[in-house]
Scaffold this motif. Structure first.
Motif, PDB file in Angstrom:
ATOM      1  N   CYS A  59      -6.913  28.303  59.315  1.00  0.00           N
ATOM      2  CA  CYS A  59      -5.485  28.429  58.830  1.00  0.00           C
ATOM      3  C   CYS A  59      -4.748  29.521  59.656  1.00  0.00           C
ATOM      4  CB  CYS A  59      -5.781  28.979  57.424  1.00  0.00           C
ATOM      5  SG  CYS A  59      -6.161  27.796  56.188  1.00  0.00           S
ATOM      6  N   LEU A  60      -5.436  30.519  60.088  1.00  0.00           N
ATOM      7  CA  LEU A  60      -4.720  31.703  60.737  1.00  0.00           C
ATOM      8  C   LEU A  60      -4.206  30.996  61.897  1.00  0.00           C
ATOM      9  CD1 LEU A  60      -6.566  35.116  60.405  1.00  0.00           C
ATOM     10  CD2 LEU A  60      -4.283  34.516  59.663  1.00  0.00           C
ATOM     11  N   CYS A  61      -4.946  30.433  62.919  1.00  0.00           N
ATOM     12  CA  CYS A  61      -4.616  29.971  64.044  1.00  0.00           C
ATOM     13  C   CYS A  61      -3.642  28.769  63.910  1.00  0.00           C
ATOM     14  CB  CYS A  61      -5.701  29.163  64.795  1.00  0.00           C
ATOM     15  SG  CYS A  61      -7.029  30.527  65.563  1.00  0.00           S
ATOM     16  N   LEU A  62      -3.620  27.913  62.967  1.00  0.00           N
ATOM     17  CA  LEU A  62      -2.590  26.897  62.809  1.00  0.00           C
ATOM     18  C   LEU A  62      -1.328  27.475  62.291  1.00  0.00           C
ATOM     19  CD1 LEU A  62      -4.167  23.883  60.823  1.00  0.00           C
ATOM     20  CD2 LEU A  62      -3.438  23.795  62.952  1.00  0.00           C
ATOM     21  N   TYR A  63      -1.300  28.527  61.433  1.00  0.00           N
ATOM     22  CA  TYR A  63      -0.016  29.226  61.061  1.00  0.00           C
ATOM     23  C   TYR A  63       0.411  29.800  62.207  1.00  0.00           C
ATOM     24  CZ  TYR A  63       2.740  32.016  58.069  1.00  0.00           C
ATOM     25  OH  TYR A  63       4.028  32.745  57.650  1.00  0.00           O
ATOM     26  N   ASP A  64      -0.194  30.730  62.849  1.00  0.00           N
ATOM     27  CA  ASP A  64       0.389  31.435  63.768  1.00  0.00           C
ATOM     28  C   ASP A  64       1.086  30.647  65.048  1.00  0.00           C
ATOM     29  OD1 ASP A  64       1.089  34.288  65.024  1.00  0.00           O
ATOM     30  OD2 ASP A  64      -0.139  33.254  66.532  1.00  0.00           O
ATOM     31  N   GLY A  65       0.256  29.424  65.136  1.00  0.00           N
ATOM     32  CA  GLY A  65       0.884  28.515  66.271  1.00  0.00           C
ATOM     33  C   GLY A  65       2.194  27.919  66.045  1.00  0.00           C
ATOM     34  N   PHE A  66       2.352  27.625  64.806  1.00  0.00           N
ATOM     35  CA  PHE A  66       3.595  26.792  64.598  1.00  0.00           C
ATOM     36  C   PHE A  66       4.570  28.059  64.231  1.00  0.00           C
ATOM     37  CE2 PHE A  66       0.788  23.465  62.462  1.00  0.00           C
ATOM     38  CZ  PHE A  66       1.031  22.536  63.632  1.00  0.00           C
ATOM     39  N   LEU A  67       4.051  29.115  63.581  1.00  0.00           N
ATOM     40  CA  LEU A  67       4.982  29.950  63.529  1.00  0.00           C
ATOM     41  C   LEU A  67       5.543  30.805  64.826  1.00  0.00           C
ATOM     42  CD1 LEU A  67       6.283  32.498  61.925  1.00  0.00           C
ATOM     43  CD2 LEU A  67       4.180  33.816  62.372  1.00  0.00           C
ATOM     44  N   THR A  68       4.871  30.901  65.912  1.00  0.00           N
ATOM     45  CA  THR A  68       5.127  30.849  67.282  1.00  0.00           C
ATOM     46  C   THR A  68       6.209  30.254  67.983  1.00  0.00           C
ATOM     47  OG1 THR A  68       3.132  32.370  67.758  1.00  0.00           O
ATOM     48  CG2 THR A  68       4.309  31.569  69.571  1.00  0.00           C
ATOM     49  N   MET A  69       5.943  28.828  67.681  1.00  0.00           N
ATOM     50  CA  MET A  69       6.851  27.771  67.963  1.00  0.00           C
ATOM     51  C   MET A  69       8.254  27.834  67.351  1.00  0.00           C
ATOM     52  SD  MET A  69       5.489  25.656  70.248  1.00  0.00           S
ATOM     53  CE  MET A  69       6.472  24.089  70.228  1.00  0.00           C
ATOM     54  N   LEU A  70       8.386  27.996  66.061  1.00  0.00           N
ATOM     55  CA  LEU A  70       9.739  28.188  65.435  1.00  0.00           C
ATOM     56  C   LEU A  70      10.292  29.622  65.868  1.00  0.00           C
ATOM     57  CD1 LEU A  70       8.261  27.393  61.888  1.00  0.00           C
ATOM     58  CD2 LEU A  70       9.751  25.975  63.324  1.00  0.00           C
ATOM     59  N   ASP A  71       9.627  30.697  65.974  1.00  0.00           N
ATOM     60  CA  ASP A  71      10.074  31.932  66.278  1.00  0.00           C
ATOM     61  C   ASP A  71      10.846  32.010  67.595  1.00  0.00           C
ATOM     62  OD1 ASP A  71      10.735  34.519  65.639  1.00  0.00           O
ATOM     63  OD2 ASP A  71       9.195  35.314  66.637  1.00  0.00           O
ATOM     64  N   LEU A  72       9.789  31.080  68.587  1.00  0.00           N
ATOM     65  CA  LEU A  72      10.014  30.987  70.103  1.00  0.00           C
ATOM     66  C   LEU A  72      11.301  30.359  70.244  1.00  0.00           C
ATOM     67  CD1 LEU A  72       8.907  32.373  72.428  1.00  0.00           C
ATOM     68  CD2 LEU A  72       7.622  30.202  73.172  1.00  0.00           C
ATOM     69  N   HIS A  73      11.511  29.242  69.620  1.00  0.00           N
ATOM     70  CA  HIS A  73      12.777  28.245  70.117  1.00  0.00           C
ATOM     71  C   HIS A  73      13.901  28.911  69.433  1.00  0.00           C
ATOM     72  CE1 HIS A  73      10.968  25.212  72.393  1.00  0.00           C
ATOM     73  NE2 HIS A  73       9.865  25.246  71.573  1.00  0.00           N
ATOM     74  N   HIS A  74      13.622  29.414  68.040  1.00  0.00           N
ATOM     75  CA  HIS A  74      14.728  30.153  67.234  1.00  0.00           C
ATOM     76  C   HIS A  74      15.516  31.277  68.101  1.00  0.00           C
ATOM     77  CE1 HIS A  74      16.501  32.568  63.835  1.00  0.00           C
ATOM     78  NE2 HIS A  74      17.107  31.295  63.866  1.00  0.00           N
ATOM     79  N   THR A  75      14.563  32.162  68.678  1.00  0.00           N
ATOM     80  CA  THR A  75      15.040  33.305  69.446  1.00  0.00           C
ATOM     81  C   THR A  75      15.542  32.887  70.579  1.00  0.00           C
ATOM     82  OG1 THR A  75      12.825  33.992  70.067  1.00  0.00           O
ATOM     83  CG2 THR A  75      13.559  35.091  68.117  1.00  0.00           C
ATOM     84  N   ALA A  76      14.939  31.884  71.395  1.00  0.00           N
ATOM     85  CA  ALA A  76      15.937  31.474  72.592  1.00  0.00           C
ATOM     86  C   ALA A  76      17.139  30.882  72.357  1.00  0.00           C
ATOM     87  CB  ALA A  76      14.579  30.076  73.091  1.00  0.00           C
ATOM     88  N   LEU A  77      17.193  30.152  71.335  1.00  0.00           N
ATOM     89  CA  LEU A  77      18.509  29.553  71.009  1.00  0.00           C
ATOM     90  C   LEU A  77      19.479  30.871  70.837  1.00  0.00           C
ATOM     91  CD1 LEU A  77      18.081  26.943  68.297  1.00  0.00           C
ATOM     92  CD2 LEU A  77      19.041  26.456  70.516  1.00  0.00           C
ATOM     93  N   LEU A  78      19.302  32.039  70.534  1.00  0.00           N
ATOM     94  CA  LEU A  78      20.118  33.173  70.750  1.00  0.00           C
ATOM     95  C   LEU A  78      20.695  33.428  72.010  1.00  0.00           C
ATOM     96  CD1 LEU A  78      21.332  35.250  68.758  1.00  0.00           C
ATOM     97  CD2 LEU A  78      19.486  36.872  69.974  1.00  0.00           C
ATOM     98  N   ALA A  79      19.732  33.077  72.842  1.00  0.00           N
ATOM     99  CA  ALA A  79      20.473  33.128  74.357  1.00  0.00           C
ATOM    100  C   ALA A  79      21.341  31.849  74.988  1.00  0.00           C
ATOM    101  CB  ALA A  79      19.100  33.617  75.465  1.00  0.00           C
ATOM    102  N   ASP A  80      20.874  30.695  74.196  1.00  0.00           N
ATOM    103  CA  ASP A  80      21.316  29.521  74.782  1.00  0.00           C
ATOM    104  C   ASP A  80      22.660  29.174  74.199  1.00  0.00           C
ATOM    105  OD1 ASP A  80      19.242  29.287  76.508  1.00  0.00           O
ATOM    106  OD2 ASP A  80      17.862  28.008  74.937  1.00  0.00           O
ATOM    107  N   LEU A  81      22.772  29.672  72.869  1.00  0.00           N
ATOM    108  CA  LEU A  81      24.110  29.199  72.065  1.00  0.00           C
ATOM    109  C   LEU A  81      25.184  30.103  72.381  1.00  0.00           C
ATOM    110  CD1 LEU A  81      22.498  28.468  68.369  1.00  0.00           C
ATOM    111  CD2 LEU A  81      23.312  26.737  70.145  1.00  0.00           C
ATOM    112  N   ALA A  82      24.818  31.278  72.894  1.00  0.00           N
ATOM    113  CA  ALA A  82      26.119  32.142  73.074  1.00  0.00           C
ATOM    114  C   ALA A  82      25.791  33.123  74.285  1.00  0.00           C
ATOM    115  CB  ALA A  82      26.266  33.335  72.072  1.00  0.00           C
ATOM    116  N   LEU A  83      26.746  33.557  75.025  1.00  0.00           N
ATOM    117  CA  LEU A  83      26.489  34.191  76.297  1.00  0.00           C
ATOM    118  C   LEU A  83      26.989  35.822  76.053  1.00  0.00           C
ATOM    119  CD1 LEU A  83      25.749  34.859  79.162  1.00  0.00           C
ATOM    120  CD2 LEU A  83      28.042  33.694  79.753  1.00  0.00           C
TER     121      LEU A  83
END
Length: 496
Positions: free
Chosen positions: A123-147
């Motif tokens: 549970c911990l590994c699955l949850y943190d894996g998907f959490l990381t994917m969401l957080d990583l791409h969401h925060t990356a969009l902050l740099a990609d959507l605006a300069l």
């Protein structure tokens, strides 16, 4: 871009924080108690599971970042303007795909389906894996959507608003939590998971649509972008950069290294406050405030940082992120020194300090995504990249800061044992919480209170001093930052 379009983009981007925080805060509060008190996991299995989780938690950020962005490190064949929308589409697709899986992994905690040890690790590994994917791409969009810094702070502000709304699930959860009868709580968690799943699927689709409208992309432009994205998957670039080469680039990125050192201390301090907040509250204020007041302080500490962040972001737009973060470090240092001199006898001031220490520290953490976004820009300029590797830079920053998360409980328990003379693990009476031993003599009680107080004020003093030293070496602000922004903007990167 009109005000209406800016607001629409902010709402759709910020809503992703709602879909995450509404479940993640419940996870943080209850997953330990669920396995310790309900599933009766033994201590050895618990620590083995936590150790595996800590290793996975540290390395999955750069791993997923590398998998996501390695094709962008040396994409000589395509122009920036041509490949840029494809990167945004890829991140949005990752959110829409991993969001539902994140919701399912959240639900796996609250229904016993395997041996407690196996379920805990999986549970911990699955949850943190998907959490990381969401957080990583969401925060990356902050740099990609605006300069521009202004647009990024606005997007971050919407995230704070939606995160604060999502934190209300913490208060509602108390109504349903009953470890003797879990049915109501399980239904509540299922409702949260379904809401999060639907939110990610619909929100990512809506965000993609508003992005297409803002970019004025016609059907042929969208098709070209998708073809570029597919070609990146099918082509094997012989000149693709290796991990070793990327590491060498990171080592030469001076501002990134200084930021990593400062952020390591920041993560340590954030988790130190979170891990030992109940102990400080109980042993320093327990005899002076009611349990309801203590619960209110604990609950509001989850929400206030998000609300407070809106004011900090306003200051960031006026003075810049660097100045605001430096001011927060100075404030943290001054407040801790003031508290050290007046001592633990002033209950109202002590209550304010315990709460504000966590609130302002968490508030600083929420501003650092803006700094990493600037580091994404500088990395792109310094290494002449065709496309910014946002997810990879965010993942690398997480890798270098995550040891602070592990060090916080280890150093904290050692400091408490040193200052109070008590081993909090050996003296705990409740299986689901960590408390210092009760029933002390007046002299022992005074020693415990003084030890807790010294840990409470000395840790932020040391952290603030180290952070101010590291932050003084960080040069990505003022003229340097303006130059980086101008190079990126002039090189064909567009700001939505």
């Amino acid at each position: 871009m009109t005000v209406k379009e800016t607001s629409a983009l902010g709402v759709y981007y910020g809503s992703m924080s709602l879909f995450l925080s509404i479940t993640h805060n419940v996870f943080l509060l209850y997953y330990v108690e669920m396995f310790v008190s309900v599933y009766k996991i033994d201590k050895l299995s618990f620590w083995v599971g936590e150790t595996i989780f800590l290793v996975w938690n540290a390395f999955n950020d750069p791993l997923f970042g590398w998998i996501s962005d390695k094709s962008l490190l040396n994409s000589e064949s395509e122009s920036k303007s041509g490949s840029y929308p494809a990167v945004v589409f890829k991140r949005l697709r990752a959110l829409s795909m991993n969001g539902p899986l994140f919701g399912v992994s959240f639900m796996l905690f609250w229904i016993q389906w395997a041996n407690p040890t196996l379920q805990f690790i999986v549970c911990l590994c699955l949850y943190d894996g998907f959490l990381t994917m969401l957080d990583l791409h969401h925060t990356a969009l902050l740099a990609d959507l605006a300069l521009s810094a202004s647009e990024r702070t606005k997007l971050n502000g919407y995230c704070s608003i939606f995160s604060a709304i999502g934190s209300l699930s913490v208060f509602v959860s108390y109504v349903f939590w009953d470890k003797e009868n879990l049915q109501s709580f399980q239904i509540f968690c299922a409702a949260l998971a379904i809401f999060s799943i639907c939110g990610y699927m619909l929100g990512a689709r809506a965000l993609k649509q508003i992005y297409i409208e803002l970019q004025n992309m016609d059907d042929s432009a969208q098709l070209k972008s998708l073809q570029i994205e597919k070609s990146e998957k099918s082509q094997v670039n012989k000149e693709e950069m290796s991990v070793k080469e990327y590491v060498k680039q990171v080592q030469k990125h001076r501002n990134f290294i200084w930021f990593a050192g400062m952020n390591f201390v920041q993560v340590f301090h954030c988790h130190f406050n979170s891990n030992f907040f109940p102990i400080f509250l109980e042993n320093l204020l327990g005899s002076h405030i009611s349990p309801a007041t203590g619960s209110l302080i604990l609950g509001t500490s989850f929400i206030i940082p998000h609300i407070n962040n809106l004011y900090f972001l306003t200051l960031c737009r006026k003075y810049g992120v660097y100045v605001v973060v430096k001011g927060l470090f100075i404030f943290k240092l001054a407040l801790a020194i003031f508290m050290l001199f007046i001592g633990p006898g002033h209950v109202v001031l002590l209550c304010f300090f315990i709460a504000s220490n966590r609130v302002f520290t968490e508030g600083t953490c929420k501003l650092l995504n803006l700094v990493i976004s600037d580091l994404v820009d500088e990395d792109c300029v310094l290494h002449h990249r065709k496309q910014a590797v946002s997810a990879l830079v965010f993942g690398t920053a997480a890798l270098l800061s995550k040891p602070g998360q592990t060090l916080a409980p280890l150093m904290g328990t050692w400091l408490l044992a040193l200052q109070t003379g008590q081993d909090i693990f050996q003296s705990g009476h409740d299986a689901s919480s960590i408390r210092l031993a009760q029933g002390f003599s007046a002299e022992e009680k005074a020693m415990v209170e003084l030890g807790c107080f010294q840990c409470l004020v000395i840790v932020p003093i040391i952290c603030a001093i180290v952070q101010l030293i590291a932050w003084s070496q960080f040069t990505l602000h003022g003229k340097r930052l303006n130059w980086v922004k101008s190079v990126r903007a002039g090189a064909g990167f567009s700001d939505v």
